[in-house]
Scaffold this motif. Structure first.
Motif, PDB file in Angstrom:
ATOM      1  N   UNK A 151       0.831  -1.437   0.089  1.00  0.00           N
ATOM      2  CA  UNK A 151       0.045   0.004   0.120  1.00  0.00           C
ATOM      3  C   UNK A 151       0.895   1.221   0.063  1.00  0.00           C
ATOM      4  N   UNK A 152       1.941   1.205   0.731  1.00  0.00           N
ATOM      5  CA  UNK A 152       2.828   2.489   1.068  1.00  0.00           C
ATOM      6  C   UNK A 152       3.412   2.755  -0.672  1.00  0.00           C
ATOM      7  N   UNK A 153       3.936   1.783  -1.045  1.00  0.00           N
ATOM      8  CA  UNK A 153       4.636   1.776  -2.480  1.00  0.00           C
ATOM      9  C   UNK A 153       3.717   2.355  -3.406  1.00  0.00           C
ATOM     10  N   UNK A 154       2.281   1.598  -3.321  1.00  0.00           N
ATOM     11  CA  UNK A 154       1.339   2.131  -4.294  1.00  0.00           C
ATOM     12  C   UNK A 154       1.183   3.604  -4.394  1.00  0.00           C
ATOM     13  N   UNK A 155       0.886   3.781  -2.821  1.00  0.00           N
ATOM     14  CA  UNK A 155       0.742   5.452  -2.901  1.00  0.00           C
ATOM     15  C   UNK A 155       1.609   6.389  -3.150  1.00  0.00           C
ATOM     16  N   UNK A 156       3.081   5.921  -2.995  1.00  0.00           N
ATOM     17  CA  UNK A 156       4.177   6.669  -3.360  1.00  0.00           C
ATOM     18  C   UNK A 156       4.155   6.678  -5.119  1.00  0.00           C
ATOM     19  N   UNK A 157       3.819   5.532  -5.982  1.00  0.00           N
ATOM     20  CA  UNK A 157       3.845   5.623  -7.333  1.00  0.00           C
ATOM     21  C   UNK A 157       2.864   6.524  -7.789  1.00  0.00           C
ATOM     22  N   UNK A 158       1.564   6.369  -7.189  1.00  0.00           N
ATOM     23  CA  UNK A 158       0.458   7.128  -7.439  1.00  0.00           C
ATOM     24  C   UNK A 158       0.661   8.687  -7.590  1.00  0.00           C
ATOM     25  N   UNK A 159       1.254   9.033  -6.410  1.00  0.00           N
ATOM     26  CA  UNK A 159       1.655  10.308  -6.158  1.00  0.00           C
ATOM     27  C   UNK A 159       2.397  11.073  -7.350  1.00  0.00           C
ATOM     28  N   UNK A 160       3.648  10.001  -7.408  1.00  0.00           N
ATOM     29  CA  UNK A 160       4.818  10.296  -8.376  1.00  0.00           C
ATOM     30  C   UNK A 160       4.032  10.624 -10.039  1.00  0.00           C
ATOM     31  N   UNK A 161       3.004   9.818 -10.225  1.00  0.00           N
ATOM     32  CA  UNK A 161       2.784   9.620 -11.438  1.00  0.00           C
ATOM     33  C   UNK A 161       1.839  10.936 -11.501  1.00  0.00           C
ATOM     34  N   UNK A 162       1.031  11.482 -10.384  1.00  0.00           N
ATOM     35  CA  UNK A 162       0.294  12.536 -10.578  1.00  0.00           C
ATOM     36  C   UNK A 162       1.169  13.827 -10.673  1.00  0.00           C
ATOM     37  N   UNK A 163       2.475  13.820  -9.924  1.00  0.00           N
ATOM     38  CA  UNK A 163       3.480  14.786 -10.064  1.00  0.00           C
ATOM     39  C   UNK A 163       3.706  15.144 -11.502  1.00  0.00           C
ATOM     40  N   UNK A 164       4.047  14.018 -12.303  1.00  0.00           N
ATOM     41  CA  UNK A 164       4.485  13.846 -13.766  1.00  0.00           C
ATOM     42  C   UNK A 164       3.393  14.331 -14.518  1.00  0.00           C
ATOM     43  N   UNK A 165       2.163  14.044 -14.256  1.00  0.00           N
ATOM     44  CA  UNK A 165       1.092  14.469 -14.943  1.00  0.00           C
ATOM     45  C   UNK A 165       0.901  16.006 -15.117  1.00  0.00           C
ATOM     46  N   UNK A 166       1.017  16.549 -13.771  1.00  0.00           N
ATOM     47  CA  UNK A 166       0.883  17.959 -13.792  1.00  0.00           C
ATOM     48  C   UNK A 166       1.964  18.786 -14.448  1.00  0.00           C
ATOM     49  N   UNK A 167       3.292  18.262 -14.397  1.00  0.00           N
ATOM     50  CA  UNK A 167       4.247  18.894 -15.056  1.00  0.00           C
ATOM     51  C   UNK A 167       4.029  18.785 -16.527  1.00  0.00           C
ATOM     52  N   UNK A 168       3.884  17.554 -17.072  1.00  0.00           N
ATOM     53  CA  UNK A 168       3.660  17.496 -18.768  1.00  0.00           C
ATOM     54  C   UNK A 168       2.449  18.261 -19.243  1.00  0.00           C
ATOM     55  N   UNK A 169       1.481  18.485 -18.228  1.00  0.00           N
ATOM     56  CA  UNK A 169       0.224  18.941 -18.546  1.00  0.00           C
ATOM     57  C   UNK A 169       0.369  20.498 -18.953  1.00  0.00           C
ATOM     58  N   UNK A 170       0.969  20.975 -17.726  1.00  0.00           N
ATOM     59  CA  UNK A 170       1.269  22.357 -17.894  1.00  0.00           C
ATOM     60  C   UNK A 170       0.127  23.251 -17.138  1.00  0.00           C
ATOM     61  N   UNK A 171      -0.969  22.702 -16.621  1.00  0.00           N
ATOM     62  CA  UNK A 171      -1.968  23.721 -16.033  1.00  0.00           C
ATOM     63  C   UNK A 171      -2.946  24.146 -17.052  1.00  0.00           C
ATOM     64  N   UNK A 172      -2.874  23.875 -18.206  1.00  0.00           N
ATOM     65  CA  UNK A 172      -3.689  24.652 -19.198  1.00  0.00           C
ATOM     66  C   UNK A 172      -4.914  23.673 -19.495  1.00  0.00           C
ATOM     67  N   UNK A 173      -6.092  24.302 -19.558  1.00  0.00           N
ATOM     68  CA  UNK A 173      -7.395  23.575 -19.813  1.00  0.00           C
ATOM     69  C   UNK A 173      -8.381  24.539 -20.704  1.00  0.00           C
TER      70      UNK A 173
END
Length: 324
Positions: A151-173
């Motif tokens: 569970x802790x590793x899954x939580x870490x990977x999910x948080x990291x994936x979210x961070x990568x998504x926010x960076x690559x997305x750029x906050x533009x909608x």
């Protein structure tokens, strides 16, 4: 399979952007959309709607008298039930592909590619990428990709994936055409509305704030609010509970087959939005449109299973004169 050059470019871009302070809005103050409405404008619409007076050339039937009832925001939930005699309905809208454009179909694969490279995991094949599209990240990591069961590793990977998504997305909608008109219709008729997303609560709120749609939603449901994502019905069940409306009186709007399946599992009706998939791939939905404003309130209520408002009014040639 996406060309390797695009993944290399994404990885290079991520490396540069992570040097910035935190995971912030990398697009600065760029305008989001000419269709955006400010919070003040939305509040003004509410005020103007309440301030209208009506002069009827035809006496409304008792069942339609609620149309002329002044709206009181502080008593909104009770009024919803009174007006429709317990037959009111709720609207559940997915964020991506329904309210805002799902601009880059390669973005999610790029995010998974960067994460797999960082963690030394095998990059998911197309079949798995298609299967996890729309799932909660932790659910995809544990149940489909089988990267970890801790569970802790899954939580870490999910948080990291979210961070990568926010960076690559750029906050533009970019708001989809017809969305503002549709949301104004829901607002004018006090139809309870909730937005749902597999994004984190922080990311979803930032996205809503970025396009100034804060005043259009009664509730939000994000990744932290549920344990299981689509095709499990939990996300939509939570949305209905927060609105205080029975599942069979809720309309779900989504742009994927998983959404349709989850809505069915929740006992709700579903409107498919053909923003990414062709219409024929969404035929399992109760109705399919391309743009939200293609649906009227009458059609919404019909889909929700209630008596269509407007039918008797049209039959009786009712004339309504609205005076400022």
């Amino acid at each position: 399979m996406i060309a390797s050059t695009s993944f290399a470019a994404a990885h290079h871009l991520l490396g540069e952007k992570l040097c910035l302070h935190g995971i912030t809005n990398l697009m600065g103050e760029l305008p989001v959309s000419s269709l955006n409405r400010s919070t003040a404008a939305a509040k003004k619409r509410r005020t103007n709607f309440r301030a209208m007076s009506y002069d009827l050339g035809y006496k409304l039937p008792d069942s339609l008298g609620w149309l002329m009832t002044p709206q009181d925001k502080s008593k909104k939930p009770p009024l919803r039930r009174e007006r429709m005699g317990g037959k009111w309905f709720g609207v559940i809208l997915e964020w991506k592909g329904v309210i805002v454009e799902d601009d880059d179909p390669d973005l999610e694969p790029q995010v998974w590619y960067v994460l797999s490279q960082e963690e030394g995991k095998s990059y998911p094949p197309d079949s798995l990428l298609k299967k996890i599209d729309g799932m909660k990240t932790d659910q995809a990591i544990s149940d489909v990709l089988c990267w970890s069961q801790d569970p802790l590793e899954i939580e870490r990977l999910a948080a990291r994936k979210e961070a990568i998504y926010r960076v690559l997305h750029g906050g533009y909608y970019r708001i989809r055409p017809g969305t503002i008109d549709f949301m104004n219709t829901l607002l004018s008729f006090s139809i309870p509305t909730v937005v749902v997303s597999t994004l984190s609560r922080q990311s979803l709120q930032e996205a809503i704030d970025a396009v100034d749609l804060q005043d259009y939603f009664d509730m939000t449901v994000a990744a932290e609010d549920v344990c299981r994502g689509k095709p499990e019905p939990e996300m939509f069940e939570v949305a209905a509970q927060r609105l205080g409306i029975e599942p069979d009186r809720c309309l779900v709007f989504g742009n994927s087959r998983l959404t349709i399946e989850a809505a069915r599992n929740a006992g709700m009706r579903c409107v498919g939005i053909a923003s990414r998939l062709p219409v024929y791939e969404l035929q399992a939905a109760d109705h399919v449109v391309r743009w939200l404003d293609q649906l009227s309130v009458v059609e919404l209520q019909t889909l929700a299973g209630g008596d269509p408002i407007g039918r008797r009014a049209r039959a009786s040639h009712m004339e309504i004169v609205i005076e400022d």
